[in-house]
Design a protein around this motif. Structure first.
Motif, mmCIF file in Angstrom:
data_model
loop_
_atom_site.group_PDB
_atom_site.id
_atom_site.type_symbol
_atom_site.label_atom_id
_atom_site.label_comp_id
_atom_site.label_asym_id
_atom_site.label_seq_id
_atom_site.Cartn_x
_atom_site.Cartn_y
_atom_site.Cartn_z
ATOM 1 N N ILE B 80 0.848 -1.207 0.000
ATOM 2 C CA ILE B 80 0.000 0.000 0.000
ATOM 3 C C ILE B 80 0.877 1.248 0.000
ATOM 4 N N VAL B 81 2.031 1.163 0.621
ATOM 5 C CA VAL B 81 2.944 2.305 0.594
ATOM 6 C C VAL B 81 3.457 2.511 -0.829
ATOM 7 N N PHE B 82 3.839 1.421 -1.483
ATOM 8 C CA PHE B 82 4.371 1.507 -2.849
ATOM 9 C C PHE B 82 3.315 2.084 -3.792
ATOM 10 N N LEU B 83 2.101 1.534 -3.722
ATOM 11 C CA LEU B 83 1.029 1.982 -4.626
ATOM 12 C C LEU B 83 0.548 3.379 -4.234
ATOM 13 N N GLY B 84 0.456 3.619 -2.924
ATOM 14 C CA GLY B 84 0.081 4.962 -2.450
ATOM 15 C C GLY B 84 1.116 5.966 -2.938
ATOM 16 N N GLY B 85 2.374 5.549 -2.971
ATOM 17 C CA GLY B 85 3.436 6.411 -3.496
ATOM 18 C C GLY B 85 3.172 6.748 -4.953
ATOM 19 N N ILE B 86 2.676 5.765 -5.698
ATOM 20 C CA ILE B 86 2.369 6.018 -7.117
ATOM 21 C C ILE B 86 1.217 7.016 -7.223
ATOM 22 N N VAL B 87 0.186 6.837 -6.375
ATOM 23 C CA VAL B 87 -0.925 7.802 -6.365
ATOM 24 C C VAL B 87 -0.361 9.200 -6.125
ATOM 25 N N ASN B 88 0.496 9.306 -5.121
ATOM 26 C CA ASN B 88 1.100 10.593 -4.788
ATOM 27 C C ASN B 88 1.899 11.142 -5.972
ATOM 28 N N TYR B 89 2.658 10.268 -6.612
ATOM 29 C CA TYR B 89 3.471 10.672 -7.774
ATOM 30 C C TYR B 89 2.568 11.218 -8.886
ATOM 31 N N ILE B 90 1.465 10.508 -9.128
ATOM 32 C CA ILE B 90 0.538 10.942 -10.186
ATOM 33 C C ILE B 90 -0.019 12.326 -9.864
ATOM 34 N N LEU B 91 -0.416 12.513 -8.601
ATOM 35 C CA LEU B 91 -1.060 13.769 -8.221
ATOM 36 C C LEU B 91 -0.062 14.919 -8.196
ATOM 37 N N THR B 92 1.122 14.691 -7.618
ATOM 38 C CA THR B 92 2.083 15.802 -7.517
ATOM 39 C C THR B 92 2.652 16.164 -8.888
ATOM 40 N N GLU B 94 0.993 15.785 -11.676
ATOM 41 C CA GLU B 94 -0.153 16.054 -12.566
ATOM 42 C C GLU B 94 -0.190 15.108 -13.759
ATOM 43 N N LYS B 95 -0.084 13.830 -13.467
ATOM 44 C CA LYS B 95 -0.065 12.815 -14.528
ATOM 45 C C LYS B 95 -1.433 12.170 -14.738
ATOM 46 N N TRP B 96 -2.452 12.572 -13.942
ATOM 47 C CA TRP B 96 -3.725 11.871 -14.082
ATOM 48 C C TRP B 96 -4.395 12.220 -15.406
ATOM 49 N N PHE B 97 -5.309 11.329 -15.840
ATOM 50 C CA PHE B 97 -6.056 11.470 -17.100
ATOM 51 C C PHE B 97 -7.274 12.332 -16.775
ATOM 52 N N ASP B 98 -7.127 13.634 -17.008
ATOM 53 C CA ASP B 98 -8.083 14.599 -16.449
ATOM 54 C C ASP B 98 -9.530 14.320 -16.853
ATOM 55 N N ASP B 99 -9.806 14.198 -18.161
ATOM 56 C CA ASP B 99 -11.199 13.993 -18.600
ATOM 57 C C ASP B 99 -11.803 12.748 -17.973
ATOM 58 N N TYR B 100 -11.020 11.688 -17.959
ATOM 59 C CA TYR B 100 -11.497 10.417 -17.413
ATOM 60 C C TYR B 100 -11.835 10.588 -15.938
ATOM 61 N N VAL B 101 -10.919 11.195 -15.195
ATOM 62 C CA VAL B 101 -11.114 11.342 -13.754
ATOM 63 C C VAL B 101 -12.344 12.213 -13.456
ATOM 64 N N ARG B 102 -12.484 13.316 -14.177
ATOM 65 C CA ARG B 102 -13.605 14.227 -13.912
ATOM 66 C C ARG B 102 -14.947 13.593 -14.265
ATOM 67 N N ILE B 261 -7.472 2.670 -7.538
ATOM 68 C CA ILE B 261 -7.358 4.137 -7.556
ATOM 69 C C ILE B 261 -6.345 4.568 -8.617
ATOM 70 N N VAL B 262 -5.181 3.903 -8.627
ATOM 71 C CA VAL B 262 -4.158 4.229 -9.624
ATOM 72 C C VAL B 262 -4.735 4.107 -11.030
ATOM 73 N N GLN B 263 -5.419 2.987 -11.288
ATOM 74 C CA GLN B 263 -5.939 2.752 -12.634
ATOM 75 C C GLN B 263 -7.045 3.738 -13.007
ATOM 76 N N LEU B 264 -7.848 4.163 -12.025
ATOM 77 C CA LEU B 264 -8.885 5.168 -12.318
ATOM 78 C C LEU B 264 -8.227 6.513 -12.611
ATOM 79 N N LEU B 265 -7.229 6.885 -11.828
ATOM 80 C CA LEU B 265 -6.554 8.176 -12.051
ATOM 81 C C LEU B 265 -5.892 8.204 -13.432
ATOM 82 N N LEU B 266 -5.349 7.036 -13.858
ATOM 83 C CA LEU B 266 -4.638 6.991 -15.137
ATOM 84 C C LEU B 266 -5.579 6.672 -16.296
#
Ligand SMILES: Nc1nc2c(c(=O)[nH]1)N[C@H]1C(S)=C(S)[C@@H](COP(=O)(O)OP(=O)(O)OC[C@H]3O[C@@H](n4cnc5c(=O)[nH]c(N)nc54)[C@H](O)[C@@H]3O)O[C@H]1N2
Ligand SMILES: Nc1nc2c(c(=O)[nH]1)N[C@H]1C(S)=C(S)[C@@H](COP(=O)(O)OP(=O)(O)OC[C@H]3O[C@@H](n4cnc5c(=O)[nH]c(N)nc54)[C@H](O)[C@@H]3O)O[C@H]1N2
Ligand code: SF4
Ligand code: SF4
Ligand code: SF4
Ligand code: SF4
Ligand code: SF4
Ligand SMILES: [Mo]
Lengths: 294, 874, 295
Positions: B80-92, B94-102, B261-266
Motif C-alpha cells: 500500500i505504501v508503494f502503490l500509495g506512493g504512485i498515487v502521490n506521484y501521479i497527483l504531484t 499532474e499525470k492523471w487522465f483529467d477527462d477520465y477522472v472528472r 485508484i491508480v488505474q482510475l486516475l490513469l
C-alpha cells in the motif's frame, strides 16, 4: 584453471561399458597378435611356437565375444551386430573382424588338436593370420572414434598403442607357454612391442597436452603406473634373462599383467576425461580461437 | 472481490488475459504469473515482444521476474505504501487522465463534513468503535447521500464470512437510496471533494517513504511510477495483474483498492490493454463464487437472508437491491432463482418459497468453523476438494480440530493428509495426539477427476469453458454431480410422504435431472440449462434482461443467463481465435452477456468517441444509434452518450449515458468508497499482523478491523520481536499445486521439485550459518518445520528503516504423504484474517531460522514453546 | 545427413528452434515429453541446483530445462548503463530447454553397429528399440552427451527372457528424443512444442526456422539483450548444423553444451588409415622378431 560449466556436470556422457570391455581389448590384442606370431612361426617352421601361439590365440579369440556379449545391455540381441556391415562404425567393422578371426583361429586350433583336415586347417590359419593385425589394432580406432576427449584427441596414437601392446602381450603369452629354446621370436616380439608401447605412450601424452593429465590421476593413473612398471620389468627380464625358464615365465606374466593394466588405464582415462567438463570445453575453445584468429 | 467490486461494481477481473497482449505496460504485483498462470502468461510475453514494459514487483526474484523488463524487490506486506506512493506521484506530477477522472470517477464528489481521514487521526478513520472493533460508516458517506455498498453491508451484524484462499466472493457495487444527486465540485477544488481528500491522504507517501518502508531504492520506485504514467493516457494503456500475493494479508482488499485508484486516475479501466487482471486460483474458483460454495451469498452475488433481518421477500428485495444501477433489478434475479430451485412450488402466494431459503444466524465460514470444532460445537464435517491439514493456515489447529470431530467425510482424488491426520499427522509423531485416542470416524470417498466427468470451468476472466469426459471414473470414483444428486435423491426418498413442514424445502426442490450410463451419471448440460434459465414455456432465455419478478421466468444464476442461448451450450464453443474477431467472442462464453472486457463504455470518451484510434474498442455509432465495436458493449446498447436521467429514474435508467460503471449506483468508478468496506474508504498502510517493524506512517500498527482468534493454538508474535526477526512469505511453485494432492502423488511432477526447501539470501545464510543443501529449521510462535536450504541471490536483502532485512521464502506444497513428502509451511502460519474477506495472512509472517533439522517427538513442541515464551507471544 | 534414400517418401527436414529468451522455466515440455513417450520417472533427488532437479538429458529425460542464476544484467541499455537506473546489483535467471540436436552428421547414428539408429524421412535421428542391442557405442559417440543407456534391473514381474543365461536387464537399451516420430507420422507437432506456452520451443521446417532465428537475433541485438547468440544454426559447424538449434544468452558451456561440437566420424578416414598402418606395423614388428632367427 576454472572454466564455466553447468554445475560442474559432464557435457559428454561417460561410457556405459563395464570392465568386460578393457578385458576384451586385452584378449582381442593377444588373439590378433598371436595369430600373426603363429602364422610366421609356421612359415619359418617353428612348430612348437606355432602350435602354442595358435592355441593362445584361439583361447583369447573364444573369450573375446563372450566378454562382449556379456557387456551388452541386451545380450540376447548379440546377433544384431551382424545385421549390417558399416564402415562408419568401428564396432561394426570390429565385430566382423572378430567373427572372422575367432571363427578361423578356433577352427584351426580344433583341427590342429584332432590332427585332421589339414587343408581346411591351413585355410583357417590364413584367414586368422589376415584378421589378426586388424583385430589387434581396431580397438584403438573404436575408442578414438568417440567424443571422449582423452580418446578422440589421441586418435593418431591409440591404434599404434593398442597394436604395440598386443604384440607385447601376445609375445609374452607365447613366451610363457613355449619352451625357452623355441621362444626366441616371441621374446623379441614382446620386447619390441614393449619398447614401441613406451614410445607411443610418450608421444600420446605429448599430443594430448593438459587433457593427458588424467593418466596421472585416479584409477587411470594407478593403472598407468602399474602398466609401466610391469611391462618394463617384464620386458627387461625377457630381454636379459629370457633364456632361462623361470625368468621367462615371470617376465611374460608380468608383461601380460602390464598389458591388461594398460587397457584399464586407457579405459579409465576415458571416463575421467568425460566426467570433468574442462576436458571437453578447453580444447574446443582453443580450437575455436584458433579458427577465429586463423 | 470487494476491492474490485466496490471500486467498479463487479467483483471480477475487469479484463482478460488475452487482452494483456494489447498493453503498453503491465505491472505484475502480488502475483507470480509466469509460475502460476503459465499459459495465460503467453500474452504477457506477446506484449513484451511488442515492446511493452513488464514490471514485476515482488519480494522475490521469480521466474516472472526473470522474463520481466524490470524487477523491483519489496518487503512483503508493504504494497500500500508503494502503490500509495504512485498515487502521490501521479497527483504531484499532474499525470492523471483529467477527462477520465472528472467524468468517470467520483473524484468531484463532496464527502460528509464530519469525515475525519486516517492522516489526521493516527491511522484511524472517523467512526471507529474500539469495543466492537468495527467502524460506524456514517461519516464516510457523500454529503447529503446515504450509500450502501453491497460488499460490506451484507456482513454487518456479525463477524462475517471467512473465505479461505482466493480473494473471497465477488462482492458487487454500491447502491444509493435517498437524496441524490450528491454534491459535486467539478473544479475538484473543494477541500472535502474526494480529489482533495485523496491528495491529502497520500501526501506523505513520498518516494523516500516508499524506499524506507518497502526497502527498494528511490530510483527503482520512480522508474516504475514514471514508466506507468508514460504508458497511460489517450494513446496508451497499462494493466495491473495480481493474485494472492495481494489478497493474503490482513489488509488485502485495500491493496487491490489502491491499484484501482491508480488505474482510475490513469484512465486505464474499461479500455483495451488496461484494467486490473485478478488472477484466480483453482480451475473454477471464479465459478465457485459466481455460484457460490460460500455460506453467505446466493448465486449471482445475491445476498443470503439473515435470521433476524427480513419479514418477507419484498422486504429482502428492498434492502438488498439499489434504486439505481443494475442492482435495481435484484427482484427479478431473486424470484427467478427461487423458481429455478422450487419450480411450481414457488408461487406469488408463498413469496416464491422465499421462506424455504436457509437463513444465516452467525458466521459459518471456514476458520470460524474450525474454531467451533475445537470448541466441540461442530461435530461432523464434509471435506470435498480441499486439504486443510496442509493448505489452511495453522495446520496444527486444523488437525487438532479434525481430531475433535465425531465424523469426517473426505471426498478427494487421493488419500490426502486431511483424511490421514489420525495416523500420520505431525501431532502423532510429536505425541500431542495418539491415534487410539482420536474418536473421529473418517470416511474416505474417492472422487472422479476433471477428465472423468464433463462440466464447465469458469476461469479467472469470467469465461465459462466446457470440458468433456475423456475416460470413465475408475472403481468407486464418482463425480461431484453424481454424489450430490444421488445424495439428494436418497434423502428425498427417505423423506417421501413426510408431512413435517420442515421437510418441504427438500421435497419441493426441482430435482429431476436426466441420468445416463451404468453409473446413472446426471447430465451436466441439464444443470447448465437450469442455471441459464427459461421462460414460462421452458424456452431457454438469452439474457438477464429478460428476467421478470413475477415468476414467469426461472434462472439459476442471473449473471450466467445466456450461456444456454437457443438451447445451445455456448460454453462449449471452441472456434480458434484466428478464425474469428480479435476478442474471440466465439470461444466459450463469458459473463455478463459474453462481454470479455467489462466497463468497456469507458474505452470511449464522454461523447462516445474512442479516446484514440490506437485504443478504440467500443464506441457510439450516431447513425445506427447504438454502441458498436470489437466486444459486446457493457452498456445499454441503445442509450446515447448524452442521455441524462431525470431525478426519479430507477434501476438502469438512472445511469447517465456517460457513466460507464453501470453496476454502481451512480455509474462512476469509486476512488473513494463511502460504504462497503470494513476497514476504511481509502487504503491506508498498516503493518502485517506479525511484523518485525513498527508502522512508520501511523501510530495504528496493524489493520484495526482485522480479525484475530483467541485460540491457545493460535498465538501471535508481538511487533518487532527479536525472537522472530525475519519476514517469511509463502508461495507456489509451477511444479506443484497448492496443498499437493494433485502433484505430490505423481512421479512426473514430484521429481521436478522432490523436496520441501527454504529460499534464503547468502547474507542470511552467513548470519545464521545455513549451508546450501543442508537442512534448516524455521520456527514461528505456532510451530517449527524443517526444509532443505536453497541459498540464492534471488532472495534479495532489503534496506528498511536503515537496516537490512532478510526475507525467508517457503513453498507451501508439502505434507506427510505422496511420492515426495515434507513439512507443511502452513504449520507456521497464524489465523489472523483480513477484515473484509477474511483471508489468512500467509504472505507476511515473522520467523526465526536456524541450521539443522528440527527436534523430533516431544522435544518439538517444547522447542516451539520455549521460544514463544521468550518472545512473550500470545 | 540425407533423406535421399527415401526417394519420393522423403519429407522436408524438420526440427526445433528453441528461443531461450522467452522460456519461463515451466517444464511443461519436460512433462509433456514424459507423458507422451511413457518415460519412467528419473528419481526423486533434490539437487539444490537452482530449480533444476532432473539435471541433464539422459535415458529418462529427453527434454531438460536448465536453470542458471547469474550476477549479470539481462539487457544492457543502449547507453550501456548497466545495471539500468536504480536496479540493485544485476541478476538474471537463464532458462533453457535442451533436447537431442538431431545432428546433420550424427555421431550416434554413425557409430551404431546394428542400424538401430537411423535417419527418418523427416531428417531426424531415431532409435529403433526392437533392434538396439545395448552395445552402448552411441553413448560416448554423441558430442552432446544426449543419448544414454537405460539400466533397468529385472523385476519378478518382468516377462521371462528369450535367452535366460544372457539376459540380465529388463531394459539395457539406449533412449533419446525421437522428435516424436510417431506424432510426425500422424501429422502432429511434437508434444514438447505443443505444450510450450510461450513458443520458446518452435517446431517447423529447418530452413524456415533458421531464417526466423536470424531475424529474431537481429531484433534482440537491437534491444540490447546481453549475450544473445545462435547456437547450432550453422550448417558449416562440426556436426553439419543441428536439427534442433538454440538462441542462447551466454556461452554454450554455461548451459552444459559443448562450445565446438564435432562429430567423431569426421576424423574416421584418417583414423582408419592410422589403424591400417598400425596393423602393418604390427605385422612388420613380429616379422622382425623372426628376422633374429626362427627359434
Ligand atoms: N503451478 C501452480 N499454479 C497455480 C497454483 C499452484 O499451486 N501451482 N495455485 C493456483 C491458485 S489456488 C492460486 S490462488 C494462484 C495464486 O497465484 P499467485 O498469487 O501468483 O501465487 P503465490 O505464489 O502464492 O504468490 C505470488 C507471489 O506473491 C509474492 N508475494 C508474497 N507477499 C507479497 C507482498 O506482500 N507483496 C507482493 N507484491 N508480492 C508478495 C510471492 O513472493 C509470490 O511470488 O495460482 C494458481 N495457479
Ligand atoms: N501458506 C499458504 N497457504 C495457502 C496459500 C498460500 O499461498 N500460502 N494459498 C491459499 C489458496 S489461494 C488456496 S486456493 C488454498 C488451496 O488449498 P486447498 O484447497 O486446501 O488445497 P488443494 O490441494 O488445492 O485441495 C484441492 C483438493 O481437491 C482434490 N480434487 C481435485 N479435483 C477434485 C474433484 O473433482 N473432486 C474432489 N472431491 N476433489 C478434487 C485434489 O486432489 C486436492 O486434494 O491454499 C491456501 N493456503
Ligand atoms: S494448469 Fe491449467 S489453468 Fe493453470 S496454467 Fe496450466 S492450463 Fe492454465
Ligand atoms: S545430439 Fe547426440 S544423440 Fe542427438 S543426434 Fe546428435 S549425436 Fe545423436
Ligand atoms: S546401443 Fe543400440 S543404438 Fe546405440 S549403438 Fe548400440 S545398437 Fe546402436
Ligand atoms: S520431440 Fe517428442 S520426444 Fe523429443 S523431446 Fe519433444 S516430446 Fe520428447
Ligand atoms: S515449456 Fe516452454 S517455457 Fe516451459 S520450460 Fe519448456 S521451453 Fe520453457
Ligand atoms: Mo487459490
Amino acid at each position: 584453471m576454472t572454466t564455466a560449466s553447468y554445475y560442474g556436470r559432464n557435457i559428454v556422457k561417460q561410457p556405459v561399458w563395464k570392465s568386460e570391455i578393457p578385458l576384451y581389448f586385452w584378449t582381442g590384442g593377444i588373439a590378433g597378435a598371436s595369430a600373426v606370431l603363429h602364422g610366421l612361426a609356421r612359415l619359418r617352421g617353428n612348430e612348437a611356437l606355432a602350435k602354442r601361439a595358435l592355441f593362445v590365440g584361439a583361447v583369447a579369440d573364444v573369450a573375446s565375444p563372450l566378454l562382449l556379449v556379456k557387456d551388452l545391455g541386451r545380450p540376447e540381441r548379440f546377433l544384431n551386430m551382424f545385421r549390417m556391415f558399416k564402415v562408419t562404425s568401428p564396432m561394426s567393422v570390429g565385430s566382423w573382424i572378430l567373427l572372422a578371426s575367432g571363427g578361423a583361429s578356433s577352427t584351426a586350433a580344433a583341427l590342429e588338436l584332432l590332427g585332421i583336415l589339414a587343408p581346411v586347417r591351413r585355410a583357417a590359419e590364413i584367414v586368422s593370420f589376415a584378421a589378426g593385425p586388424p583385430l589387434a589394432t581396431y580397438t584403438g580406432a573404436l575408442v578414438a572414434n568417440t567424443s571422449i576427449p582423452v580418446w578422440s584427441e589421441a586418435r593418431d596414437q591409440l591404434p599404434w598403442l593398442f597394436g604395440a601392446s598386443a604384440t607385447a602381450t601376445a609375445g609374452a603369452a607365447a613366451a610363457v607357454v613355449t619352451p625357452v629354446q623355441f621362444a626366441g621370436p616371441a621374446r623379441r616380439a614382446a620386447v619390441a612391442g614393449a619398447v614401441a608401447e613406451g614410445l607411443v605412450m610418450r608421444e600420446m601424452r605429448r599430443r594430448l597436452g593438459f587433457v593427458g593429465e588424467v593418466y596421472d590421476q585416479g584409477a587411470a593413473g594407478r593403472h598407468a603406473r602399474i602398466a609401466r612398471a610391469c611391462t618394463t620389468l617384464g620386458a627387461g627380464l625377457l630381454a636379459l634373462a629370457g633364456r632361462r625358464p623361470a625368468p621367462a615365465k615371470t617376465g611374460g606374466l608380468l608383461m601380460l599383467g602390464g598389458g591388461l593394466a594398460l587397457r584399464f588405464a586407457v579405459f579409465r582415462a576415458g571416463f575421467q576425461s568425460a566426467r570433468d567438463p574442462r576436458y571437453t570445453v578447453v580444447p574446443q575453445k582453443e580450437r575455436l580461437r584458433a579458427r577465429e584468429s586463423g | 472481490m470487494p476491492g474490485l467490486g466496490t471500486s467498479f461494481g463487479r467483483g471480477g477481473a475487469t479484463t482478460n488475459q488475452q487482452d494483456l497482449a494489447n498493453s503498453d505496460c503491465i505491472v505484475i504485483m502480488g502475483s507470480n504469473m509466469a509460475e502460476n498462470h503459465p499459459v495465460g502468461f503467453q500474452w504477457v510475453m506477446e506484449a513484451r515482444e511488442r515492446g511493452a514494459e513488464v514490471i514485476h514487483v515482488d519480494p522475490r526474484f521469480t521466474r516472472t521476474s526473470a522474463v520481466a523488463t524490470r524487477h523491483v524487490g519489496i518487503r512483503a506486506g508493504s504494497d500500500i505504501v508503494f502503490l500509495g506512493g504512485i498515487v502521490n506521484y501521479i497527483l504531484t506530477n499532474e499525470k492523471w487522465f483529467d477527462d477520465y477522472v472528472r467524468r468517470y470517477t467520483n473524484a468531484p464528489v463532496i464527502v460528509h463534513e464530519e469525515f475525519v481521514d486516517a492522516e489526521d487521526n493516527g491511522g484511524l478513520f472517523s467512526g471507529w468503535d474500539s469495543d466492537r472493533r468495527k467502524y460506524d460508516v456514517t461519516t464516510w458517506q457523500y454529503a447529503g447521500v446515504e450509500v450502501h455498498g453491497a460488499a460490506g453491508q451484507r456482513e454487518q451484524g456479525f463477524k462475517g464470512s471467512h473465505v479461505k484462499g482466493h480473494a473471497a466472493h465477488g462482492a458487487h457495487g454500491g447502491g444509493m437510496s435517498s437524496g441524490n444527486p450528491p454534491e459535486r465540485d467539478e473544479t475538484l477544488q473543494h477541500p472535502r471533494c474526494i480529489f482533495q481528500i485523496l491528495k491529502r491522504h497520500y501526501a506523505r507517501y513520498t518516494a523516500e517513504v516508499v524506499a524506507e518502508t518497502c526497502g527498494c531504492s528511490v530510483a527503482e520506485f520512480e522508474a516504475v511510477a514514471e514508466t506507468l504514467c508514460r504508458n497511460s493516457g489517450r494513446d496508451r494503456t497499462s494493466a495491473f495483474a495480481y493474485a494472492v500475493g495481494w489478497t493474503q494479508h490482513t489488509v488485502g482488499v485495500q491493496y487491490i483498492r489502491t491499484a484501482s485508484i491508480v488505474q482510475l486516475l490513469l484512465g486505464n479501466i474499461g479500455r483495451p490493454g488496461g484494467g486490473i487482471m485478478a488472477l484466480r486460483g483453482h480451475a473454477s474458483i471464479q465459478g465457485s463464487t459466481d455460484i457460490p460454495t460460500l455460506y453467505d451469498i446466493l448465486p449471482g452475488y445475491l445476498e443470503m437472508p439473515h435470521t433476524e433481518r427480513y419479514d418477507g421477500l419484498d422486504d429482502y428485495i428492498d434492502r438488498s437491491s439499489a434504486e439505481r444501477g443494475w442492482w435495481g433489478n435484484a427482484g427479478s434475479y431473486m424470484v427467478s432463482l427461487l423458481k429455478a430451485w422450487w419450480g411450481s412450488a414457488a408461487t406469488p402466494d408463498n413469496d416464491f418459497a422465499f421462506g424455504y431459503l436457509p437463513r444465516i444466524d452467525d458466521d459459518h465460514s471456514v476458520y470460524w468453523t474450525v474454531e467451533q470444532m475445537l470448541a466441540g460445537t461442530v461435530k461432523g464435517y464434509i471435506i470435498a476438494g480441499e486439504n486443510p491439514a496442509v493448505g489452511s493456515a495453522n495446520g496444527k489447529a486444523q488437525r487438532l480440530a479434525l481430531a475433535k470431530l465425531d465424523w469426517l467425510v473426505v471426498r478427494d482424488l487421493v488419500e490426502i493428509e486431511s483424511a490421514s491426520f489420525w495416523s500420520d499427522g505431525p501431532e502423532i509423531e510429536s505425541g500431542e495426539l495418539r491415534t487410539e485416542e482420536i474418536a473421529t470416524e473418517v470416511f474416505f470417498l474417492p472422487a472422479a477427476s476433471h477428465v472423468e466427468k464433463e462440466g464447465s470451468f469458469t476461469n479467472t476472466q469470467r469465461l465459462l469453458q466446457w470440458h468433456f469426459k475423456a475416460v470413465e471414473p475408475k472403481e468407486d470414483c464418482r463425480s461431484e454431480l453424481w454424489f450430490y444428486y444421488h445424495l439428494g435423491r436418497k434423502i428425498r426418498e427417505r423423506l417421501a410422504g413426510s408431512t413435517d413442514p420442515r421437510d418441504r424445502p427438500i421435497l419441493d426442490l426441482t430435482w429431476e435431472y436426466p441420468t445416463s450410463g451404468v453409473l446413472q451419471e446426471p447430465s451436466a448440460e441439464a444443470v447448465l440449462a437450469e442455471i441459464n434459465g427459461s421462460d414460462s414455456d421452458g424456452k431457454p432465455l438469452g439474457s438477464y434482461k429478460e428476467l421478470k419478478p413475477d415468476g414467469s421466468t426461472s434462472c439459476g444464476c442471473w449473471i450466467y443467463c445466456g450461456v444456454y442461448t437457443d438451447g445451445v451450450n455456448q460454453a462449449a464453443r471452441r472456434k480458434p481465435r484466428w478464425e474469428q474477431a480479435p476478442v474471440a467472442p466465439e470461444w466459450g462464453w463469458a459473463w455478463p452477456a459474453n462481454r470479455r472486457l467489462i466497463y468497456n463504455r469507458a474505452s470511449a470518451d464522454p461523447n462516445g468517441k474512442p479516446w484514440s484510434e490506437r485504443k478504440r474498442y467500443v464506441w457510439w455509432d450516431g447513425r445506427k444509434k447504438k454502441w458498436i465495436g470489437d466486444d459486446v458493449p457493457d452498456f445499454d446498447e441503445q442509450k446515447p452518450p448524452d442521455y441524462t436521467p431525470d431525478g426519479d429514474a430507477k434501476g438502469p435508467d438512472a445511469i447517465s449515458g456517460s457513466h460507464p460503471f453501470i453496476m454502481q449506483a451512480d455509474g462512476l468508478g469509486w476512488i473513494y468508497v463511502p460504504q462497503g468496506l470494513e476497514d476504511g474508504p481509502l487504503p491506508t498502510h498498516y503493518e502485517p499482523h506479525e511484523s518485525p517493524f513498527r508502522n512508520r506512517l501511523y501510530e495504528q500498527q496493524s489493520n484495526p478491523a482485522r480479525q484475530t482468534t483467541d485460540l491457545a493454538e493460535d498465538p501471535y508474535s508481538p511487533p518487532g520481536s527479536p525472537v522472530y526477526p525475519y519476514v517469511v512469505t509463502t508461495y507456489r511453485l509451477t511444479e506443484h499445486h497448492t496443498a499437493g494432492g494433485m502433484t505430490r502423488f505423481l512421479d512426473y511432477l514430484a521429481e521436478l521439485q522432490p523436496a520441501m526447501f527454504v529460499e534464503v539470501h547468502p547474507g542470511l545464510a552467513r548470519e545464521r550459518d545455513l549451508r546450501h543443501g543442508d537442512w534448516a529449521t524455521i520456527v514461528s510462535p505456532r510451530a517449527a518445520i524443517e526444509a532443505r536450504v536453497l541459498v540464492t541471490e534471488r532472495m534479495r536483502p532489503l534496506h528498511v528503516d536503515g537496516r537490512t532485512v532478510h526475507q525467508v521464502g517457503l513453498p507451501y506444497h508439502w505434507g506427510t504423504r505422496g511420492r515426495t513428502t515434507g513439512d507443511a509451511a502452513n504449520d507456521l502460519a497464524h489465523m489472523a484474517l483480513d477484515s473484509n474477506v477474511h483471508i489468512q495472512e500467509v504472505k507476511a509472517l515473522t520467523c526465526d531460522i536456524r541450521p539443522g533439522r528440527r527436534p523430533r517427538g516431544a522435544a518439538l513442541p517444547k522447542f516451539v514453546r520455549d521460544l514463544r515464551e521468550r518472545a512473550g507471544a500470545r | 545427413m540425407s533423406t535421399a534414400s527415401y526417394g519420393a517418401e522423403a519429407k522436408p527436414r524438420v526440427g526445433f528452434f528453441t528461443d531461450t529468451t522467452v522460456c519461463i522455466g515451466c517444464k511443461a515440455c519436460e512433462v509433456a515429453c514424459k507423458e507422451w513417450n511413457l518415460i519412467p520417472s528419473g528419481g526423486l533427488e533434490w539437487t539444490g541446483e537452482s530449480y533444476d532437479n532432473t539435471s541433464q538429458l539422459d535415458a529418462n529425460t529427453w527434454r531438460h530445462v536448465a536453470f542458471i542464476e547469474q550476477p549479470k544484467p539481462l539487457r544492457v541499455d543502449a547507453d550501456g548503463a548497466d545495471p539500468p537506473d536504480g536496479q540493485p546489483e544485476p541478476l538474471r535467471w537463464l532458462m533453457e530447454s535442451d533436447v537431442c540436436k538431431h545432428c546433420t552428421h550424427a555421431g550416434c547414428l554413425d557409430a551404431c553397429p546394428t542400424g538401430a539408429l537411423f535417419r527418418t524421412e523427416f531428417g531426424t535421428v531415431v532409435v529403433q528399440e526392437d533392434v538396439c542391442n545395448g552395445c552402448g557405442y552411441c553413448v560416448p559417440a554423441c558430442p552432446f552427451g544426449v543419448i544414454d543407456r537405460r539400466d533397468l534391473p529385472r523385476s519378478p514381474q518382468d516377462a521371462p527372457l528369450a535367452l535366460p543365461l544372457l539376459g540380465t536387464k529388463e531394459d539395457g537399451r539406449v533412449w533419446k528424443c525421437t522428435l516424436c516420430y510417431d506424432r510426425l507420422k500422424g501429422g502432429h507437432e511434437p508434444a514438447c512444442a505443443k505444450a510450450c506456452p510461450t513458443d520458446s520451443i518452435q517446431f517447423g521446417e529447418l530452413d524456415e526456422l533458421r531464417e526466423r532465428a536470424q531475424k529474431r537475433l537481429a531484433k534482440l541485438e537491437g534491444e540490447g539483450w546481453n549475450g544473445a547468440r545462435l547456437y547450432g544454426d550453422d550448417p558449416g559447424d562440426g556436426v553439419g548444423g543441428f536439427g534442433a538449434f538454440f538462441l542462447l544468452l551466454d556461452e554454450p558451456e554455461v548451459y552444459g553444451l559443448p562450445p565446438d561440437p564435432v562429430v567423431p566420424t569426421r576424423h574416421l578416414a584418417r583414423l582408419w588409415r592410422t589403424t591400417a598402418l598400425a596393423a602393418a606395423g604390427l605385422l612388420a614388428g613380429v616379422a622382425l622378431a623372426f628376422a633374429g632367427g626362427a627359434e
